[in-house]
Scaffold this active site. Structure first.
Site, PDB file in Angstrom:
ATOM      1  N   ARG A 147       0.865  -1.175   0.000  1.00 38.23           N
ATOM      2  CA  ARG A 147       0.000   0.000   0.000  1.00 38.23           C
ATOM      3  C   ARG A 147       0.906   1.231   0.000  1.00 38.23           C
ATOM      4  NH1 ARG A 147      -2.032  -3.559   3.986  1.00 38.23           N
ATOM      5  NH2 ARG A 147      -4.133  -4.324   3.539  1.00 38.23           N
ATOM      6  N   LYS A 170      -2.192  -2.763   7.997  1.00 39.47           N
ATOM      7  CA  LYS A 170      -3.380  -2.300   8.702  1.00 39.47           C
ATOM      8  C   LYS A 170      -3.518  -3.023  10.036  1.00 39.47           C
ATOM      9  CE  LYS A 170      -6.231  -0.815   4.799  1.00 39.47           C
ATOM     10  NZ  LYS A 170      -7.533  -0.990   4.105  1.00 39.47           N
ATOM     11  N   HIS A 209      -2.596   3.070  -6.194  1.00 44.47           N
ATOM     12  CA  HIS A 209      -3.162   1.841  -5.623  1.00 44.47           C
ATOM     13  C   HIS A 209      -3.353   0.769  -6.688  1.00 44.47           C
ATOM     14  CE1 HIS A 209      -5.058  -0.541  -2.540  1.00 44.47           C
ATOM     15  NE2 HIS A 209      -6.102  -0.742  -3.303  1.00 44.47           N
ATOM     16  N   ARG A 226      -0.680  -1.926  -6.772  1.00 49.95           N
ATOM     17  CA  ARG A 226      -0.867  -3.041  -5.822  1.00 49.95           C
ATOM     18  C   ARG A 226      -1.864  -4.044  -6.382  1.00 49.95           C
ATOM     19  NH1 ARG A 226      -1.180  -4.707  -0.239  1.00 49.95           N
ATOM     20  NH2 ARG A 226      -3.315  -5.068   0.456  1.00 49.95           N
ATOM     21  N   HIS A 253      -3.742  -9.570   3.681  1.00 46.12           N
ATOM     22  CA  HIS A 253      -5.179  -9.674   3.905  1.00 46.12           C
ATOM     23  C   HIS A 253      -5.464 -10.662   5.024  1.00 46.12           C
ATOM     24  CE1 HIS A 253      -6.246  -8.243  -0.425  1.00 46.12           C
ATOM     25  NE2 HIS A 253      -6.020  -7.249   0.396  1.00 46.12           N
ATOM     26  N   TYR A 271     -10.411  -8.538  -4.082  1.00 48.44           N
ATOM     27  CA  TYR A 271      -9.415  -7.539  -4.463  1.00 48.44           C
ATOM     28  C   TYR A 271      -8.825  -7.834  -5.823  1.00 48.44           C
ATOM     29  CZ  TYR A 271      -5.667  -4.167  -3.663  1.00 48.44           C
ATOM     30  OH  TYR A 271      -4.825  -3.091  -3.744  1.00 48.44           O
TER      31      TYR A 271
END
Length: 308
Positions: A162, A185, A253, A256, A279, A288
């Protein structure tokens, strides 16, 4: 905060947010979004029910109240995706209230979010991704800034990072090893192999950067030496994609997204791609990368030992 919230409700909200930070490691941006969404809900209930929303009042929320709140959001042109996000935050808050205060959460938890079509960034073709990286280098007047921008987008495409993860690297990551330890994240860490082309791009930038690469300082710097603003990466990509005649979906983005899609198209294992992207669930990786159900099952059947 100017919203009308009783001290008791405000304290409960802050206690819940503190618990999310401590237990789940929620990022500051996520916590602030939760605070806004739940505070907005409580403030609406204050006006809707015409009484201060202390804990006792929060316990009396009914199905019709939830419908009125969601209707107000939609009448204010809040998109279905945003309504779903706000409702998710309110539900999480009420689950916590149910465990801690004995609040009956049925009316809140049974509320249904509006359906929406997930909009995923479209992957660039392999040739387009390579051309974008080469063209990004032409957008800056100073050589070290050009090398910086190339290093960032090469990390996005070569490692599936990211933008925030790439810009989160520090001088402590130098000299580069064969893999990067990335904090994604929620503070979740993963190890991502570093391709030679990405290592070379970062090393060329580091050698040319006029600002010292201190261990506790950002690796990628702005012109004056501060942390690189992600908007500058976006602008470099905007200029490059316009120069190449690529669509507006060719964003940072999208590198990615292209990383994952191109790996999968080349026969990459979906579980491995999940780990590389960071993830938490396989379903996120499926959505995704835009994999259709049939392709997912073929990968699953080929990779799972019990399916063979």
């Amino acid at each position: 905060m100017t919203l009308t919230i009783s001290p008791q409700a405000r304290d409960a909200l802050e206690d819940w947010l503190a618990a999310r930070r401590a237990v789940e490691g929620s990022a500051d941006a996520t916590v602030n979004a939760y605070r806004r969404d739940v505070a907005d809900f409580i403030a609406f209930m204050t006006g809707h029910r015409a009484d201060p929303q202390g804990l006792a009042a929060l316990m009396r929320v009914e199905t019709r109240d939830m419908r009125a709140w969601m209707a107000r959001l939609r009448s204010g042109e809040v998109g279905a995706r945003s309504v779903a996000r706000k409702l998710s935050a309110v539900k999480a808050f009420y689950r916590w209230l149910a465990e801690r205060e004995g609040v009956e959460p049925t009316a809140v938890l049974s509320a249904r979010a509006p359906r929406f079509q997930k909009k995923l960034p479209r992957p660039m073709a392999e040739e387009a991704a390579r051309e974008m990286i080469g063209t990004v280098e032409l957008q800056a007047r100073e050589e070290w800034i050009a090398l910086r921008d190339v290093a960032v987008v090469t990390l996005l495409y070569g490692c599936g990072l990211r933008v925030s993860e790439a810009l989160g690297l520090t001088g402590a990551d130098l000299p580069l090893a064969e893999a990067l330890r990335i904090r994604g994240k929620g503070g979740k860490e993963r190890v991502v192999p570093l391709l030679p082309i990405a290592r070379t791009a970062v090393e060329r930038y580091a050698a040319a950067c006029p600002h010292p690469a201190a261990p506790n300082a950002p690796l990628f710097r702005g012109q004056r030496g501060g942390p690189l603003n992600p908007r500058l990466v976006q602008k470099a990509c905007e200029r490059a994609r316009m120069q190449l005649g690529l669509p507006a979906t060719a964003t940072p983005h999208a590198f990615r997204h292209s990383f994952a899609t191109h790996l999968l198209a080349s026969g990459g294992d979906l579980r491995a791609i999940q780990e590389l992207l960071g993830h938490a669930s396989l379903s996120t990786t499926q959505a995704y990368t835009g994999v259709d159900g049939a392709h997912l099952m073929r990968v699953y059947e080929a990779a799972h030992p019990k399916a063979r």
